[in-house]
Design a protein around this motif. Structure first.
Motif, PDB file in Angstrom:
ATOM      1  N   GLN A   1       0.825  -1.205   0.000  1.00 15.70           N
ATOM      2  CA  GLN A   1       0.000   0.000   0.000  1.00 15.70           C
ATOM      3  C   GLN A   1       0.860   1.256   0.000  1.00 15.70           C
ATOM      4  O   GLN A   1       1.818   1.367   0.763  1.00 15.70           O
ATOM      5  N   LEU A   2       0.517   2.197  -0.866  1.00 14.83           N
ATOM      6  CA  LEU A   2       1.187   3.488  -0.897  1.00 14.83           C
ATOM      7  C   LEU A   2       0.740   4.313   0.306  1.00 14.83           C
ATOM      8  O   LEU A   2      -0.453   4.463   0.549  1.00 14.83           O
ATOM      9  N   VAL A   3       1.706   4.843   1.048  1.00 14.99           N
ATOM     10  CA  VAL A   3       1.393   5.596   2.261  1.00 14.99           C
ATOM     11  C   VAL A   3       1.636   7.091   2.080  1.00 14.99           C
ATOM     12  O   VAL A   3       0.809   7.917   2.460  1.00 14.99           O
ATOM     13  N   LYS A   4       2.781   7.462   1.511  1.00 15.04           N
ATOM     14  CA  LYS A   4       3.122   8.878   1.441  1.00 15.04           C
ATOM     15  C   LYS A   4       3.971   9.150   0.201  1.00 15.04           C
ATOM     16  O   LYS A   4       4.794   8.330  -0.195  1.00 15.04           O
ATOM     17  N   GLU A   5       3.759  10.344  -0.399  1.00 19.19           N
ATOM     18  CA  GLU A   5       4.583  10.813  -1.509  1.00 19.19           C
ATOM     19  C   GLU A   5       5.398  12.011  -1.039  1.00 19.19           C
ATOM     20  O   GLU A   5       4.893  12.881  -0.323  1.00 19.19           O
TER      21      GLU A   5
ATOM     22  N   ALA B   1       5.525 -10.101  -5.292  1.00 23.10           N
ATOM     23  CA  ALA B   1       4.502  -9.086  -5.575  1.00 23.10           C
ATOM     24  C   ALA B   1       5.075  -8.040  -6.503  1.00 23.10           C
ATOM     25  O   ALA B   1       6.290  -7.956  -6.725  1.00 23.10           O
ATOM     26  N   ARG B   2       4.175  -7.216  -7.024  1.00 23.83           N
ATOM     27  CA  ARG B   2       4.536  -6.017  -7.760  1.00 23.83           C
ATOM     28  C   ARG B   2       3.822  -4.851  -7.118  1.00 23.83           C
ATOM     29  O   ARG B   2       2.622  -4.923  -6.847  1.00 23.83           O
ATOM     30  N   LEU B   3       4.557  -3.762  -6.876  1.00 21.38           N
ATOM     31  CA  LEU B   3       3.930  -2.607  -6.250  1.00 21.38           C
ATOM     32  C   LEU B   3       2.899  -1.999  -7.195  1.00 21.38           C
ATOM     33  O   LEU B   3       3.119  -1.945  -8.413  1.00 21.38           O
ATOM     34  N   PRO B   4       1.761  -1.540  -6.663  1.00 20.93           N
ATOM     35  CA  PRO B   4       0.701  -0.999  -7.516  1.00 20.93           C
ATOM     36  C   PRO B   4       1.188   0.202  -8.330  1.00 20.93           C
ATOM     37  O   PRO B   4       1.962   1.027  -7.848  1.00 20.93           O
ATOM     38  N   ARG B   5       0.707   0.267  -9.558  1.00 18.88           N
ATOM     39  CA  ARG B   5       0.993   1.428 -10.410  1.00 18.88           C
ATOM     40  C   ARG B   5      -0.222   1.687 -11.286  1.00 18.88           C
ATOM     41  O   ARG B   5      -0.619   0.845 -12.085  1.00 18.88           O
TER      42      ARG B   5
ATOM     43  N   GLN C   1      -1.466   5.814  -8.290  1.00 20.55           N
ATOM     44  CA  GLN C   1      -0.397   5.271  -7.473  1.00 20.55           C
ATOM     45  C   GLN C   1       0.816   4.937  -8.325  1.00 20.55           C
ATOM     46  O   GLN C   1       0.696   4.609  -9.500  1.00 20.55           O
ATOM     47  N   GLY C   2       1.993   5.011  -7.688  1.00 24.80           N
ATOM     48  CA  GLY C   2       3.208   4.556  -8.324  1.00 24.80           C
ATOM     49  C   GLY C   2       3.937   5.648  -9.087  1.00 24.80           C
ATOM     50  O   GLY C   2       3.522   6.801  -9.146  1.00 24.80           O
TER      51      GLY C   2
ATOM     52  N   THR D   1      10.856   4.147  -2.487  1.00 23.01           N
ATOM     53  CA  THR D   1      11.339   4.138  -3.862  1.00 23.01           C
ATOM     54  C   THR D   1      11.429   5.570  -4.367  1.00 23.01           C
ATOM     55  O   THR D   1      10.729   6.458  -3.875  1.00 23.01           O
ATOM     56  N   CYS D   2      12.300   5.800  -5.344  1.00 26.56           N
ATOM     57  CA  CYS D   2      12.418   7.115  -5.951  1.00 26.56           C
ATOM     58  C   CYS D   2      12.632   6.948  -7.438  1.00 26.56           C
ATOM     59  O   CYS D   2      13.087   5.897  -7.900  1.00 26.56           O
ATOM     60  N   GLY D   3      12.290   7.982  -8.191  1.00 25.24           N
ATOM     61  CA  GLY D   3      12.378   7.856  -9.629  1.00 25.24           C
ATOM     62  C   GLY D   3      12.630   9.158 -10.323  1.00 25.24           C
ATOM     63  O   GLY D   3      12.779  10.220  -9.695  1.00 25.24           O
TER      64      GLY D   3
END
Length: 495
Positions: A147-151, A444-448, A452-453, A474-476
């Motif tokens: 689950q994505l929590v924070k950006e 698993a694969r993180l949601p995108r 999200q993602g 993660t960062c991109g």
């Protein structure tokens, strides 16, 4: 000559398309010479301004592509025939296997030893032919686990590296091509400190093991050691980022990227000068890390060398030479004086500094393209990732071959391993982040999605095993870092 009407022109185009389609169907059963002739007939029957040499080149390329697809089709038919033959043999010997059991990796073992070997062969063949289908189902179930929590939004350019502090207060650090490094509150996503001492892209950030000190590597050919003092703001309620809408694979345009000033990083405290500057390289410093204890630091550079420094005096202790091309990453062992460096020369090297009087080096050869990172895990294992779309797990006592190989569909960037749970996080060029265990099994694969993602290449990942809210970051190159909550017990149970 009369002018052709619009309806007649469209009818003629549709007829040409049908003709081309019928020719492509007949081409499947023709010889290579006949196929080439048909391709030429098709192109000659069309109005084209391409030179004949370019058209001939295109014909050859199309022919190669068609032959590749034919080979794959024939290989699939042979695999299916082999599966049918093995099933018939198993049925004759009184053993039955269905797809549900095979997908779970379970085989009945009531027959003789020879039948068990046959069953294992069938299991391997079946799993190889259905792995993509099984993986597509697994991504749906993993959404509730990852689950994505924070950006964390505030950089003005892509983020190359992300790291988590080892001391209290625990903060998140990001290194960006915008020449800055930022420290963030993990809970609130607020920028706490900005470091602006570099005059080039900041390519790496690592925190000191016991002090509030950071180590950054830069394109300005230096590495900086700088001190920070932060005060964590009061935590705020976390917005629900788990509501998914739309399809899982939604494309993004440049206007969808987060605004560089989104969280107002310009108003946070700024550190402008380092405590120490390490200046022995003649090229871009792409990565840096602390040796165990924090009294020495190692840097990796595009000048094909890695340097070991004394932090207190800034003196160069060792220059590690041997790589044939630019270095891409360096990593230190958490408990021993070991360093691993990776390079564009398709190798990574292990440097041993446990004996002060001598340092040895071992070379690992197993990739066919740039080794983007190599990191230590528990015990005597190293995990390496490469642009050849593979990740390999190695035993330091046996350098000849990896003990596990993970094959992916995209180049792999800076990986990170959850040491306690032995889970590998793989950031990819194609914006995906996948989780595997040390034996190479995909978890698993993180949601995108459209909410999200990451929207661009994912450059790095970092685990924080003890944090109660986010345990993976993660960062991109979409200028943001993301904090995830991975339900590890549920993830391992699903495995």
């Amino acid at each position: 000559m009369p002018i052709e009407s619009g309806s007649c022109a469209s009818a003629r185009q549709a007829k040409q398309k049908r003709k081309s389609h019928s020719l492509s169907i007949r081409r499947t059963n023709s010889s290579e010479q006949e196929r080439a002739g048909l391709h030429r007939d098709m192109l000659e029957g069309q109005d084209s301004k391409l030179p004949s040499s370019v058209r001939n080149t295109l014909l050859e390329l199309f022919g190669q592509i068609e032959r590749e697809f034919e080979n794959l089709y024939i290989e699939n038919l042979e695999l299916r025939r082999e599966i049918d033959t093995l099933n018939e043999r198993l049925a004759a010997e009184g053993q039955t296997i269905d797809g549900a059991e095979l997908s779970k990796g379970q085989l009945k073992t009531k027959a003789s030893h020879s039948t068990s070997q046959l069953s294992q062969k069938l299991k391997t063949t079946y799993k190889a032919s259905t792995s993509k289908i099984v993986s597509s189902f697994k991504t749906t179930t993993s959404r509730a686990i990852c689950q994505l929590v924070k950006e964390y939004v505030g950089h003005r350019d892509g983020i190359w590296d992300v790291s988590v502090a080892k001391t209290q207060p625990v903060v998140l650090g990001t290194a960006s091509a915008d020449h800055t490094a930022l420290l963030w509150s993990i809970e609130t996503g607020k920028c706490l400190t900005k470091y602006v001492g570099h005059v080039g892209s900041v390519n790496s950030i690592k925190f000191h093991p016991t002090e509030q000190v950071a180590l950054t590597a830069s394109g300005d050919q230096t590495a900086h050691i700088w001190r920070y003092i932060v005060q964590l703001p009061a935590p705020q309620p976390t917005a629900d980022c788990n509501q998914m809408s739309g399809e899982d694979e939604v494309e993004f345009s440049d206007k969808d990227e987060p605004d560089g000033d989104g969280d107002g990083s310009s108003d946070c405290p700024t550190v402008r000068a380092p405590l120490t500057s390490l200046k022995s390289h003649q090229g871009v410093v792409i990565a840096a890390d602390w040796l165990v204890g924090g009294k020495q630091a190692v840097t990796a550079s595009w000048d094909r060398t890695a340097n070991l420094y004394d932090v207190e005096t800034s003196e160069l202790v060792h220059s590690l030479t041997g790589h044939d091309q630019e270095l891409t990453h360096c990593c230190t062992h958490p408990t021993q004086r070991l360093v691993v460096t990776s390079s564009r020369d398709t190798t990574f090297r292990l440097w041993d500094f446990r004996d002060p009087s001598i340092h040895s080096v071992n070379v690992f050869q197993g990739h066919t393209d740039t080794v983007t990172s190599a990191v230590f895990t528990v015990g005597d294992n190293v995990v390496s990732g490469s642009d050849d779309r593979t990740v390999k797990v190695w035993d330091l006592k046996n350098m000849r071959s990896p003990i596990a190989t993970i094959r992916t569909d995209s180049a792999v960037n800076r990986i990170n391993v959850c040491v306690g749970q032995r889970i590998i996080a793989l950031p990819h060029d194609n914006r995906q982040v996948r989780l595997f265990d040390m034996s190479g099994v995909r978890l698993a694969r993180l949601p995108r999605s459209n909410r999200q993602g990451h929207r661009r290449m994912v450059c790095c990942s970092a685990w924080s095993e003890d944090h109660p809210i986010c345990n993976l970051f993660t960062c991109g190159f979409d200028r943001q870092a993301i904090g995830w909550n991975i339900n590890i017990p549920a993830l391992l149970q699903e495995k």
